[in-house]
Scaffold this motif. Structure first.
Motif, PDB file in Angstrom:
ATOM      1  N   VAL A  84      68.103  47.453 -19.141  1.00 21.25           N
ATOM      2  CA  VAL A  84      69.084  46.815 -19.521  1.00 21.25           C
ATOM      3  C   VAL A  84      70.498  47.499 -20.024  1.00 21.25           C
ATOM      4  CG1 VAL A  84      69.658  44.997 -21.324  1.00 21.25           C
ATOM      5  CG2 VAL A  84      67.306  44.933 -20.050  1.00 21.25           C
ATOM      6  N   GLY A  85      70.394  48.307 -20.643  1.00 24.54           N
ATOM      7  CA  GLY A  85      71.809  49.029 -20.894  1.00 24.54           C
ATOM      8  C   GLY A  85      72.233  49.643 -19.548  1.00 24.54           C
ATOM      9  N   LEU A  86      71.401  50.237 -18.784  1.00 28.00           N
ATOM     10  CA  LEU A  86      72.043  50.692 -17.551  1.00 28.00           C
ATOM     11  C   LEU A  86      72.790  49.507 -16.945  1.00 28.00           C
ATOM     12  CD1 LEU A  86      72.943  53.053 -15.554  1.00 28.00           C
ATOM     13  CD2 LEU A  86      70.475  52.601 -14.759  1.00 28.00           C
ATOM     14  N   ALA A 115      67.524  43.720 -13.171  1.00 26.23           N
ATOM     15  CA  ALA A 115      68.184  42.622 -12.290  1.00 26.23           C
ATOM     16  C   ALA A 115      68.606  41.366 -13.143  1.00 26.23           C
ATOM     17  CB  ALA A 115      67.211  42.015 -11.318  1.00 26.23           C
ATOM     18  N   LEU A 116      67.930  40.804 -14.217  1.00 25.13           N
ATOM     19  CA  LEU A 116      68.377  39.772 -15.161  1.00 25.13           C
ATOM     20  C   LEU A 116      69.475  40.286 -16.015  1.00 25.13           C
ATOM     21  CD1 LEU A 116      64.760  38.282 -16.189  1.00 25.13           C
ATOM     22  CD2 LEU A 116      66.514  37.581 -14.372  1.00 25.13           C
ATOM     23  N   ALA A 117      69.402  41.599 -16.448  1.00 27.83           N
ATOM     24  CA  ALA A 117      70.551  42.305 -17.226  1.00 27.83           C
ATOM     25  C   ALA A 117      71.902  42.165 -16.338  1.00 27.83           C
ATOM     26  CB  ALA A 117      70.033  43.433 -17.979  1.00 27.83           C
ATOM     27  N   ALA A 118      71.577  42.575 -15.140  1.00 27.28           N
ATOM     28  CA  ALA A 118      72.970  42.651 -14.292  1.00 27.28           C
ATOM     29  C   ALA A 118      73.511  41.060 -14.116  1.00 27.28           C
ATOM     30  CB  ALA A 118      72.518  43.402 -12.942  1.00 27.28           C
ATOM     31  N   LEU A 119      72.789  40.472 -13.670  1.00 25.68           N
ATOM     32  CA  LEU A 119      73.088  38.918 -13.658  1.00 25.68           C
ATOM     33  C   LEU A 119      73.626  38.171 -14.640  1.00 25.68           C
ATOM     34  CD1 LEU A 119      73.302  36.603 -11.512  1.00 25.68           C
ATOM     35  CD2 LEU A 119      71.166  36.005 -12.410  1.00 25.68           C
ATOM     36  N   GLY A 120      72.969  38.345 -15.958  1.00 26.16           N
ATOM     37  CA  GLY A 120      73.432  37.997 -17.239  1.00 26.16           C
ATOM     38  C   GLY A 120      74.906  38.497 -17.505  1.00 26.16           C
ATOM     39  N   SER A 121      74.681  39.837 -17.292  1.00 25.67           N
ATOM     40  CA  SER A 121      76.407  40.557 -17.612  1.00 25.67           C
ATOM     41  C   SER A 121      77.302  39.912 -16.823  1.00 25.67           C
ATOM     42  CB  SER A 121      76.150  42.047 -17.470  1.00 25.67           C
ATOM     43  OG  SER A 121      75.224  42.652 -18.373  1.00 25.67           O
ATOM     44  N   GLY A 152      80.417  42.013 -23.485  1.00 29.65           N
ATOM     45  CA  GLY A 152      79.629  42.424 -22.668  1.00 29.65           C
ATOM     46  C   GLY A 152      78.818  43.425 -23.184  1.00 29.65           C
ATOM     47  N   VAL A 153      79.352  44.258 -24.224  1.00 31.71           N
ATOM     48  CA  VAL A 153      78.525  45.370 -24.892  1.00 31.71           C
ATOM     49  C   VAL A 153      77.542  44.946 -25.945  1.00 31.71           C
ATOM     50  CG1 VAL A 153      78.727  47.452 -26.434  1.00 31.71           C
ATOM     51  CG2 VAL A 153      80.235  47.181 -24.584  1.00 31.71           C
ATOM     52  N   VAL A 154      78.053  43.826 -26.659  1.00 31.90           N
ATOM     53  CA  VAL A 154      77.267  43.237 -27.536  1.00 31.90           C
ATOM     54  C   VAL A 154      75.899  42.673 -26.912  1.00 31.90           C
ATOM     55  CG1 VAL A 154      76.977  41.464 -29.549  1.00 31.90           C
ATOM     56  CG2 VAL A 154      79.093  42.944 -29.479  1.00 31.90           C
ATOM     57  N   ALA A 155      76.464  41.710 -25.722  1.00 31.25           N
ATOM     58  CA  ALA A 155      75.574  41.076 -25.183  1.00 31.25           C
ATOM     59  C   ALA A 155      74.246  41.975 -24.583  1.00 31.25           C
ATOM     60  CB  ALA A 155      75.946  40.421 -24.069  1.00 31.25           C
ATOM     61  N   THR A 156      74.731  43.147 -23.859  1.00 28.03           N
ATOM     62  CA  THR A 156      74.040  43.987 -23.346  1.00 28.03           C
ATOM     63  C   THR A 156      72.649  44.901 -24.347  1.00 28.03           C
ATOM     64  OG1 THR A 156      75.445  44.864 -21.683  1.00 28.03           O
ATOM     65  CG2 THR A 156      73.712  46.474 -22.149  1.00 28.03           C
ATOM     66  N   LEU A 157      73.412  44.908 -25.609  1.00 29.55           N
ATOM     67  CA  LEU A 157      72.485  45.426 -26.577  1.00 29.55           C
ATOM     68  C   LEU A 157      71.530  44.317 -27.224  1.00 29.55           C
ATOM     69  CD1 LEU A 157      75.045  47.350 -28.885  1.00 29.55           C
ATOM     70  CD2 LEU A 157      73.432  48.342 -27.391  1.00 29.55           C
ATOM     71  N   VAL A 158      71.906  43.210 -27.095  1.00 29.77           N
ATOM     72  CA  VAL A 158      71.052  42.048 -27.499  1.00 29.77           C
ATOM     73  C   VAL A 158      69.987  41.947 -26.455  1.00 29.77           C
ATOM     74  CG1 VAL A 158      70.861  39.504 -28.010  1.00 29.77           C
ATOM     75  CG2 VAL A 158      72.531  40.943 -29.155  1.00 29.77           C
ATOM     76  N   ALA A 159      70.425  41.808 -25.237  1.00 28.62           N
ATOM     77  CA  ALA A 159      69.547  41.708 -24.081  1.00 28.62           C
ATOM     78  C   ALA A 159      68.623  42.783 -24.161  1.00 28.62           C
ATOM     79  CB  ALA A 159      70.404  41.790 -22.898  1.00 28.62           C
ATOM     80  N   ALA A 160      69.003  44.154 -24.503  1.00 26.04           N
ATOM     81  CA  ALA A 160      67.891  45.275 -24.566  1.00 26.04           C
ATOM     82  C   ALA A 160      66.887  45.156 -25.497  1.00 26.04           C
ATOM     83  CB  ALA A 160      68.858  46.498 -24.823  1.00 26.04           C
ATOM     84  N   VAL A 161      67.398  44.263 -26.763  1.00 27.73           N
ATOM     85  CA  VAL A 161      66.546  44.428 -28.032  1.00 27.73           C
ATOM     86  C   VAL A 161      65.435  42.942 -27.301  1.00 27.73           C
ATOM     87  CG1 VAL A 161      66.232  43.481 -30.002  1.00 27.73           C
ATOM     88  CG2 VAL A 161      67.820  45.374 -29.443  1.00 27.73           C
ATOM     89  N   VAL A 162      65.945  41.904 -26.896  1.00 26.52           N
ATOM     90  CA  VAL A 162      65.242  40.978 -26.532  1.00 26.52           C
ATOM     91  C   VAL A 162      64.181  41.398 -25.395  1.00 26.52           C
ATOM     92  CG1 VAL A 162      65.059  38.541 -25.439  1.00 26.52           C
ATOM     93  CG2 VAL A 162      66.548  39.219 -27.281  1.00 26.52           C
ATOM     94  N   ALA A 163      64.630  42.053 -24.319  1.00 28.79           N
ATOM     95  CA  ALA A 163      63.959  42.249 -23.202  1.00 28.79           C
ATOM     96  C   ALA A 163      62.875  43.411 -23.494  1.00 28.79           C
ATOM     97  CB  ALA A 163      64.720  42.735 -22.087  1.00 28.79           C
ATOM     98  N   GLY A 164      62.930  44.157 -24.512  1.00 30.84           N
ATOM     99  CA  GLY A 164      62.174  45.238 -24.959  1.00 30.84           C
ATOM    100  C   GLY A 164      61.149  44.631 -25.637  1.00 30.84           C
ATOM    101  N   SER A 165      61.427  43.574 -26.504  1.00 27.29           N
ATOM    102  CA  SER A 165      60.416  42.960 -27.152  1.00 27.29           C
ATOM    103  C   SER A 165      59.492  41.994 -26.429  1.00 27.29           C
ATOM    104  CB  SER A 165      61.135  42.277 -28.221  1.00 27.29           C
ATOM    105  OG  SER A 165      61.783  41.014 -28.012  1.00 27.29           O
TER     106      SER A 165
END
Length: 133
Positions: free
Chosen positions: A34-36, A97-103, A9-22
Motif C-alpha cells: 500500500v505504501g509503495l 491495486a486498491l491503494a493505487a486506485l484510491g490514491s 495523499g501521504v496521510v491517506a496512504t498511511l491510513v490505508a496501510a494500517v487498515v489494509a494490514g489489519s
C-alpha cells in the motif's frame, strides 16, 4: 494547492496501510504494498501537476499538446511501473491495486477541491501605465 494533495495523499496512504494490514495478512507485506502504491501514484501525479504548471507559462500553441503529452507520459510510466512490479514476489497485488486506485482518486478530489476553494483573482488584467510628463 499541490501541497494539499500531497499531504492528503501521504496521510491517506498511511491510513490505508494500517487498515489494509489489519484486514489482510500478513501486515508488513500489505503495508509495504500500500505504501509503495501510494508513493508511486501520488509522486507521479504530483510530477504531472508540476509539469502542467510549468507548461502553462509557455507559449499558447504548446499548452494543449503539451498537456496531452504530460498525461500520456504519466499513464505510460505508471503502466510500466505496474508491469515491472508484476514480477515482485513480496507484493500484495490486491492491496497494491486498491491503494493505487484510491490514491489516484483521492489525489484528484483534493486537487479539484483545493482549486475550487483556493484564492484566485476575479479578473487577471494589467492596468495600463500612465506616461509621466
Amino acid at each position: 494547492m499541490l501541497w494539499h494533495a500531497l499531504i492528503v495523499g501521504v496521510v491517506a496512504t498511511l491510513v490505508a496501510a494500517v487498515v489494509a494490514g489489519s484486514l489482510v495478512g500478513p501486515w508488513l507485506q500489505v503495508a509495504g504494498s500500500v505504501g509503495l502504491a501510494g508513493a508511486l501514484v501520488t509522486g507521479s501525479l504530483a510530477a504531472g501537476v508540476g509539469a502542467i504548471r510549468w507548461l502553462l507559462t509557455q507559449h499558447d500553441a504548446v499548452i494543449l499538446p503539451g498537456a496531452f503529452a504530460v498525461l500520456l507520459i504519466v499513464v505510460v510510466l505508471l503502466a510500466a511501473a505496474a508491469l515491472l512490479l508484476r514480477e515482485v514476489d513480496w507484493l500484495a497485488r490486491p492491496a497494491f491495486a486498491l491503494a493505487a486506485l484510491g490514491s489516484a482518486i483521492l489525489f484528484q478530489v483534493v486537487l479539484v477541491w483545493s482549486y475550487l476553494t483556493g484564492p484566485r483573482p476575479l479578473l487577471d488584467v494589467a492596468m495600463p501605465q500612465r506616461a509621466e510628463d
